[in-house]
Design an enzyme around this catalytic site. Sequence first.
Site, PDB file in Angstrom:
ATOM      1  N   ASP A 148     -55.340  40.616  78.172  1.00  0.00           N
ATOM      2  CA  ASP A 148     -53.889  40.747  78.231  1.00  0.00           C
ATOM      3  C   ASP A 148     -53.573  42.245  78.161  1.00  0.00           C
ATOM      4  OD1 ASP A 148     -51.244  41.099  77.598  1.00  0.00           O
ATOM      5  OD2 ASP A 148     -51.206  39.649  75.952  1.00  0.00           O
ATOM      6  N   GLN A 164     -49.499  45.926  77.531  1.00  0.00           N
ATOM      7  CA  GLN A 164     -49.103  47.235  76.988  1.00  0.00           C
ATOM      8  C   GLN A 164     -49.863  48.389  77.637  1.00  0.00           C
ATOM      9  OE1 GLN A 164     -46.607  47.783  75.025  1.00  0.00           O
ATOM     10  NE2 GLN A 164     -46.150  45.675  74.495  1.00  0.00           N
TER      11      GLN A 164
END
Length: 411
Positions: free
Chosen positions: A201, A204
């Site tokens: 993931d 960011q």
Amino acid sequence: MFSKKKIQEIRDQFPILKKKIYSNSLVYIDNAATTQKPFQVIKASEIYYSTINSNVHRGLHFLSQESTFYVENVRKKIQKFIHAKHSSEIIFTKGTTESINLVASSISFLIKKGDEIIISYLEHHSNIVPWQILCSKKKALLKIIPINKDGLLQLEYFNFLISEKTKIVAINHVSNVLGIINPVKNIIDKSHEYGALVLIDGAQVPSSLDLDVQNLNVDFYVFSAHKMYGPTGIGILYGKEKILNYLDPYQTGGEMINKVSFDQTTYSDLPFKFEAGTPNIEGIIVWGEAIDFVEKIGVENIQHYKKELLSYAIKLLSRIDGIQLYGGSDLKKRSSIISFNLSKLHCFDVGSILDRFGIAVRTGHLCAQPLMNFFNVKGMIRASFSIYNTFEEIDYLFDSILKAKKFLLKH
Ligand SMILES: *Cc1c(COP(=O)(O)O)cnc(C)c1O
């Protein structure tokens, strides 16, 4: 290091930064939730609808070919941006959340009773819940990599958890709460030794770290456009060609099919197999402008500047009596996110006062309730910086926290 003048030039490209909030200048430090958009991104949306708008891949007419060309161009731009081998390995989705759901759904036929999926304590809800549901459907087990008191993954436990039973390892590259940069390369290599697939993931990451999916040798990598100065509602799933070909489609309908009859349907090739229906054409094309914006400044330059902001913020905020800063002090392992609590004060009370001063921070569980439980708090206050933030804004944050604290302790 950027000069003040250069940062001001960058700030001038973001019209929203001129907005007044309760007659104070806006100090936007909620960039881990979403970043603001520069003129060129805002304008691209208008240009798209005024001069290009038409459906892709379907028509043979001029406009349709034009929109198809632009969409496929952005796909190639993203391929280059993340150093993927083929542009067909870039699947457009609504964003990080949908990309994770896509993988969890399309891979489910591989998961059997007793199999294991590993995530970590640091995950955003969108990298917890899809795996939890998959496990409960398949009677598989969800295993969690623990963290230490600074929030660093305890890799020795990971080495202990991983086994031949592990089918998927899904962790974030950078924590949206603590800003910690996880040692994903180690985790990917170790997982592959056991034949497990790895999803990272990276919500960011783009514009914070250099991204090379081939070098990482990652199986799936996901992120959204809106945290890198692009529009909402668009993101990608990167997946290795061989693996994506092997997986089931996610949604079905137009665009993702090759031949349809009432007896049988065959699917399109990558990437279209995973892109059912009319895509977010405008979002994709506008995202291309955001990538140009980032590349013009340079990911490394952005990263370097944000690190300086972080280092300054940590230095300043640590001086506040009774502040609890999370995430440890090793700046090498940190991205430009800083989460904290003030004495026994509720994060919402502090956040509301900062809001009155024009400061946009995030407060609450930050989509990471297990992590809040780990630290035994209801929530945190999170400041997250971007290329348009300044050292003066951090001074202002510092003064405003002191005022908030004084006010709240009196009342
Ligand atoms: C923001 C974020 C998500 C969710 O992204 P969406 O764009 O809302 O789908 C997932 N994981 C992390 C680490 C995030 O920061």
